[in-house]
Design a protein around this motif. Sequence first.
Motif, PDB file in Angstrom:
ATOM      1  N   GLU A  26       8.644  15.848  -4.278  1.00  0.00           N
ATOM      2  CA  GLU A  26       9.970  15.600  -3.710  1.00  0.00           C
ATOM      3  C   GLU A  26      10.475  16.781  -2.906  1.00  0.00           C
ATOM      4  O   GLU A  26      11.341  16.628  -2.033  1.00  0.00           O
ATOM      5  CB  GLU A  26      10.972  15.286  -4.829  1.00  0.00           C
ATOM      6  CG  GLU A  26      10.669  14.025  -5.624  1.00  0.00           C
ATOM      7  CD  GLU A  26       9.713  14.303  -6.793  1.00  0.00           C
ATOM      8  OE1 GLU A  26       9.163  15.418  -6.854  1.00  0.00           O
ATOM      9  OE2 GLU A  26       9.525  13.389  -7.619  1.00  0.00           O
ATOM     10  N   THR A  27       9.944  17.974  -3.149  1.00  0.00           N
ATOM     11  CA  THR A  27      10.446  19.175  -2.465  1.00  0.00           C
ATOM     12  C   THR A  27       9.660  19.499  -1.195  1.00  0.00           C
ATOM     13  O   THR A  27       9.952  20.494  -0.537  1.00  0.00           O
ATOM     14  CB  THR A  27      10.372  20.383  -3.418  1.00  0.00           C
ATOM     15  OG1 THR A  27       8.991  20.681  -3.717  1.00  0.00           O
ATOM     16  CG2 THR A  27      11.114  20.100  -4.714  1.00  0.00           C
ATOM     17  N   TRP A  28       8.683  18.683  -0.846  1.00  0.00           N
ATOM     18  CA  TRP A  28       7.823  18.998   0.298  1.00  0.00           C
ATOM     19  C   TRP A  28       8.526  18.801   1.639  1.00  0.00           C
ATOM     20  O   TRP A  28       8.083  19.325   2.649  1.00  0.00           O
ATOM     21  CB  TRP A  28       6.571  18.123   0.259  1.00  0.00           C
ATOM     22  CG  TRP A  28       5.556  18.582  -0.749  1.00  0.00           C
ATOM     23  CD1 TRP A  28       5.784  19.278  -1.895  1.00  0.00           C
ATOM     24  CD2 TRP A  28       4.146  18.358  -0.692  1.00  0.00           C
ATOM     25  NE1 TRP A  28       4.624  19.499  -2.573  1.00  0.00           N
ATOM     26  CE2 TRP A  28       3.586  18.950  -1.864  1.00  0.00           C
ATOM     27  CE3 TRP A  28       3.308  17.715   0.199  1.00  0.00           C
ATOM     28  CZ2 TRP A  28       2.227  18.916  -2.136  1.00  0.00           C
ATOM     29  CZ3 TRP A  28       1.949  17.670  -0.070  1.00  0.00           C
ATOM     30  CH2 TRP A  28       1.405  18.270  -1.224  1.00  0.00           C
ATOM     31  N   GLY A  29       9.572  18.008   1.656  1.00  0.00           N
ATOM     32  CA  GLY A  29      10.276  17.772   2.912  1.00  0.00           C
ATOM     33  C   GLY A  29       9.742  16.553   3.652  1.00  0.00           C
ATOM     34  O   GLY A  29       8.610  16.103   3.432  1.00  0.00           O
ATOM     35  N   VAL A  30      10.567  16.016   4.551  1.00  0.00           N
ATOM     36  CA  VAL A  30      10.233  14.778   5.253  1.00  0.00           C
ATOM     37  C   VAL A  30       8.985  14.935   6.112  1.00  0.00           C
ATOM     38  O   VAL A  30       8.118  14.057   6.148  1.00  0.00           O
ATOM     39  CB  VAL A  30      11.425  14.328   6.132  1.00  0.00           C
ATOM     40  CG1 VAL A  30      11.034  13.123   6.987  1.00  0.00           C
ATOM     41  CG2 VAL A  30      12.635  13.993   5.269  1.00  0.00           C
ATOM     42  N   LEU A  31       8.855  16.050   6.824  1.00  0.00           N
ATOM     43  CA  LEU A  31       7.725  16.238   7.732  1.00  0.00           C
ATOM     44  C   LEU A  31       6.400  16.179   6.990  1.00  0.00           C
ATOM     45  O   LEU A  31       5.468  15.464   7.407  1.00  0.00           O
ATOM     46  CB  LEU A  31       7.857  17.576   8.468  1.00  0.00           C
ATOM     47  CG  LEU A  31       6.723  17.906   9.448  1.00  0.00           C
ATOM     48  CD1 LEU A  31       6.650  16.855  10.550  1.00  0.00           C
ATOM     49  CD2 LEU A  31       6.936  19.297  10.049  1.00  0.00           C
ATOM     50  N   VAL A  68       0.835  -1.199   0.000  1.00  0.00           N
ATOM     51  CA  VAL A  68       0.000   0.000   0.000  1.00  0.00           C
ATOM     52  C   VAL A  68       0.871   1.251   0.000  1.00  0.00           C
ATOM     53  O   VAL A  68       0.618   2.208  -0.735  1.00  0.00           O
ATOM     54  CB  VAL A  68      -0.949  -0.008   1.219  1.00  0.00           C
ATOM     55  CG1 VAL A  68      -1.648   1.332   1.370  1.00  0.00           C
ATOM     56  CG2 VAL A  68      -1.979  -1.105   1.068  1.00  0.00           C
ATOM     57  N   ASN A  69       1.897   1.243   0.834  1.00  0.00           N
ATOM     58  CA  ASN A  69       2.797   2.396   0.888  1.00  0.00           C
ATOM     59  C   ASN A  69       3.557   2.574  -0.422  1.00  0.00           C
ATOM     60  O   ASN A  69       3.782   3.702  -0.883  1.00  0.00           O
ATOM     61  CB  ASN A  69       3.779   2.223   2.044  1.00  0.00           C
ATOM     62  CG  ASN A  69       4.592   3.473   2.317  1.00  0.00           C
ATOM     63  OD1 ASN A  69       4.061   4.573   2.321  1.00  0.00           O
ATOM     64  ND2 ASN A  69       5.879   3.295   2.547  1.00  0.00           N
ATOM     65  N   LEU A  70       3.943   1.450  -1.027  1.00  0.00           N
ATOM     66  CA  LEU A  70       4.669   1.513  -2.300  1.00  0.00           C
ATOM     67  C   LEU A  70       3.800   2.121  -3.392  1.00  0.00           C
ATOM     68  O   LEU A  70       4.242   3.022  -4.133  1.00  0.00           O
ATOM     69  CB  LEU A  70       5.118   0.108  -2.698  1.00  0.00           C
ATOM     70  CG  LEU A  70       5.995  -0.005  -3.955  1.00  0.00           C
ATOM     71  CD1 LEU A  70       7.316   0.714  -3.751  1.00  0.00           C
ATOM     72  CD2 LEU A  70       6.233  -1.480  -4.291  1.00  0.00           C
ATOM     73  N   VAL A  71       2.560   1.643  -3.513  1.00  0.00           N
ATOM     74  CA  VAL A  71       1.641   2.176  -4.524  1.00  0.00           C
ATOM     75  C   VAL A  71       1.359   3.649  -4.256  1.00  0.00           C
ATOM     76  O   VAL A  71       1.339   4.475  -5.185  1.00  0.00           O
ATOM     77  CB  VAL A  71       0.325   1.367  -4.529  1.00  0.00           C
ATOM     78  CG1 VAL A  71      -0.724   2.049  -5.405  1.00  0.00           C
ATOM     79  CG2 VAL A  71       0.577  -0.052  -5.024  1.00  0.00           C
ATOM     80  N   PHE A  72       1.142   3.999  -2.994  1.00  0.00           N
ATOM     81  CA  PHE A  72       0.876   5.400  -2.657  1.00  0.00           C
ATOM     82  C   PHE A  72       2.044   6.292  -3.058  1.00  0.00           C
ATOM     83  O   PHE A  72       1.854   7.387  -3.617  1.00  0.00           O
ATOM     84  CB  PHE A  72       0.615   5.531  -1.157  1.00  0.00           C
ATOM     85  CG  PHE A  72       0.497   6.949  -0.689  1.00  0.00           C
ATOM     86  CD1 PHE A  72      -0.695   7.646  -0.843  1.00  0.00           C
ATOM     87  CD2 PHE A  72       1.577   7.601  -0.100  1.00  0.00           C
ATOM     88  CE1 PHE A  72      -0.810   8.962  -0.415  1.00  0.00           C
ATOM     89  CE2 PHE A  72       1.468   8.912   0.324  1.00  0.00           C
ATOM     90  CZ  PHE A  72       0.272   9.596   0.169  1.00  0.00           C
ATOM     91  N   THR A  73       3.270   5.837  -2.782  1.00  0.00           N
ATOM     92  CA  THR A  73       4.453   6.636  -3.106  1.00  0.00           C
ATOM     93  C   THR A  73       4.574   6.859  -4.604  1.00  0.00           C
ATOM     94  O   THR A  73       4.853   7.987  -5.059  1.00  0.00           O
ATOM     95  CB  THR A  73       5.725   5.944  -2.566  1.00  0.00           C
ATOM     96  OG1 THR A  73       5.605   5.778  -1.147  1.00  0.00           O
ATOM     97  CG2 THR A  73       6.960   6.763  -2.876  1.00  0.00           C
ATOM     98  N   PHE A  74       4.358   5.808  -5.399  1.00  0.00           N
ATOM     99  CA  PHE A  74       4.414   5.960  -6.858  1.00  0.00           C
ATOM    100  C   PHE A  74       3.343   6.924  -7.354  1.00  0.00           C
ATOM    101  O   PHE A  74       3.597   7.809  -8.180  1.00  0.00           O
ATOM    102  CB  PHE A  74       4.244   4.597  -7.533  1.00  0.00           C
ATOM    103  CG  PHE A  74       5.513   3.806  -7.627  1.00  0.00           C
ATOM    104  CD1 PHE A  74       6.632   4.321  -8.271  1.00  0.00           C
ATOM    105  CD2 PHE A  74       5.594   2.532  -7.076  1.00  0.00           C
ATOM    106  CE1 PHE A  74       7.807   3.582  -8.355  1.00  0.00           C
ATOM    107  CE2 PHE A  74       6.769   1.796  -7.155  1.00  0.00           C
ATOM    108  CZ  PHE A  74       7.880   2.322  -7.794  1.00  0.00           C
ATOM    109  N   LEU A  75       2.126   6.766  -6.848  1.00  0.00           N
ATOM    110  CA  LEU A  75       1.015   7.603  -7.317  1.00  0.00           C
ATOM    111  C   LEU A  75       1.205   9.071  -6.952  1.00  0.00           C
ATOM    112  O   LEU A  75       0.997   9.961  -7.781  1.00  0.00           O
ATOM    113  CB  LEU A  75      -0.299   7.090  -6.720  1.00  0.00           C
ATOM    114  CG  LEU A  75      -0.853   5.786  -7.304  1.00  0.00           C
ATOM    115  CD1 LEU A  75      -2.117   5.365  -6.571  1.00  0.00           C
ATOM    116  CD2 LEU A  75      -1.145   5.950  -8.799  1.00  0.00           C
ATOM    117  N   VAL A  76       1.586   9.326  -5.690  1.00  0.00           N
ATOM    118  CA  VAL A  76       1.710  10.711  -5.262  1.00  0.00           C
ATOM    119  C   VAL A  76       2.887  11.396  -5.953  1.00  0.00           C
ATOM    120  O   VAL A  76       2.845  12.594  -6.263  1.00  0.00           O
ATOM    121  CB  VAL A  76       1.828  10.797  -3.721  1.00  0.00           C
ATOM    122  CG1 VAL A  76       3.215  10.419  -3.240  1.00  0.00           C
ATOM    123  CG2 VAL A  76       1.458  12.188  -3.228  1.00  0.00           C
ATOM    124  N   THR A  77       3.953  10.637  -6.234  1.00  0.00           N
ATOM    125  CA  THR A  77       5.096  11.211  -6.954  1.00  0.00           C
ATOM    126  C   THR A  77       4.706  11.579  -8.377  1.00  0.00           C
ATOM    127  O   THR A  77       5.165  12.598  -8.937  1.00  0.00           O
ATOM    128  CB  THR A  77       6.270  10.210  -6.961  1.00  0.00           C
ATOM    129  OG1 THR A  77       6.629   9.887  -5.607  1.00  0.00           O
ATOM    130  CG2 THR A  77       7.486  10.798  -7.667  1.00  0.00           C
TER     131      THR A  77
END
Length: 210
Positions: free
Chosen positions: A163-168, A147-156
């Motif tokens: 990528e510039t939003w920062g870790v927080l 789920v986290n993997l799919v979310f990361t691909f989609l949101v990117t």
Amino acid sequence: MEHEPITVSIERTVDPARIGEATIWVQAGINLANKYPGFLGSGWVRAGETSDIWYMLYRFRDDETLLAWENSSERAWWLSSGKDFMQHRRSEKRTGIEGWFDAPFATSVSAAHGPGGPEATGTQVTVPLAPPRWKQAVSIWLGFFPVNLVFTFLVTWLVPGWETWGVLLHVLVSTLVLTPIMAYWVLPWVTRMLRPWLQAPSRSRGQLEA
């Protein structure tokens, strides 16, 4: 849509001088619930030989069948008949991932089977313990990783400048989106698929029970 079974666990205190009445009262409640559609079983156990604390549980097929029993006139009458010697302390309802903890207080209880099961009076059944922590961790990871993997691909792909939003902000948005998805859909599905493995007795537990 498949519904998750709902398990209700209840903690009550009993007048030590009226243990015999309390035992009959509990069995009467089990017999009443056994007549209702969706009933999957019930059980009870005392905290100790001299303890006045009793733990009880019952399970129904889904929320609808559970409410039919809990709102019934028969259950209301049954509860009122035990108020002189049985006092309610707390109760919890568990589904999905919480179903791992259906019986946090014992492995063996006096119990009634649901419709179609064997006669209940005086029988003993084994109620599953919570799975080992490592099994719980594996199950959560198996749901969270894809789920986290799919979310990361989609949101990117969909959110410019992600990528510039920062870790927080990454962590804040990810947890806000993924927590309800995991709690309401992914983890209930994972635990349902892995239930035989989660509830399988470990080798050490089997040796202790032998």
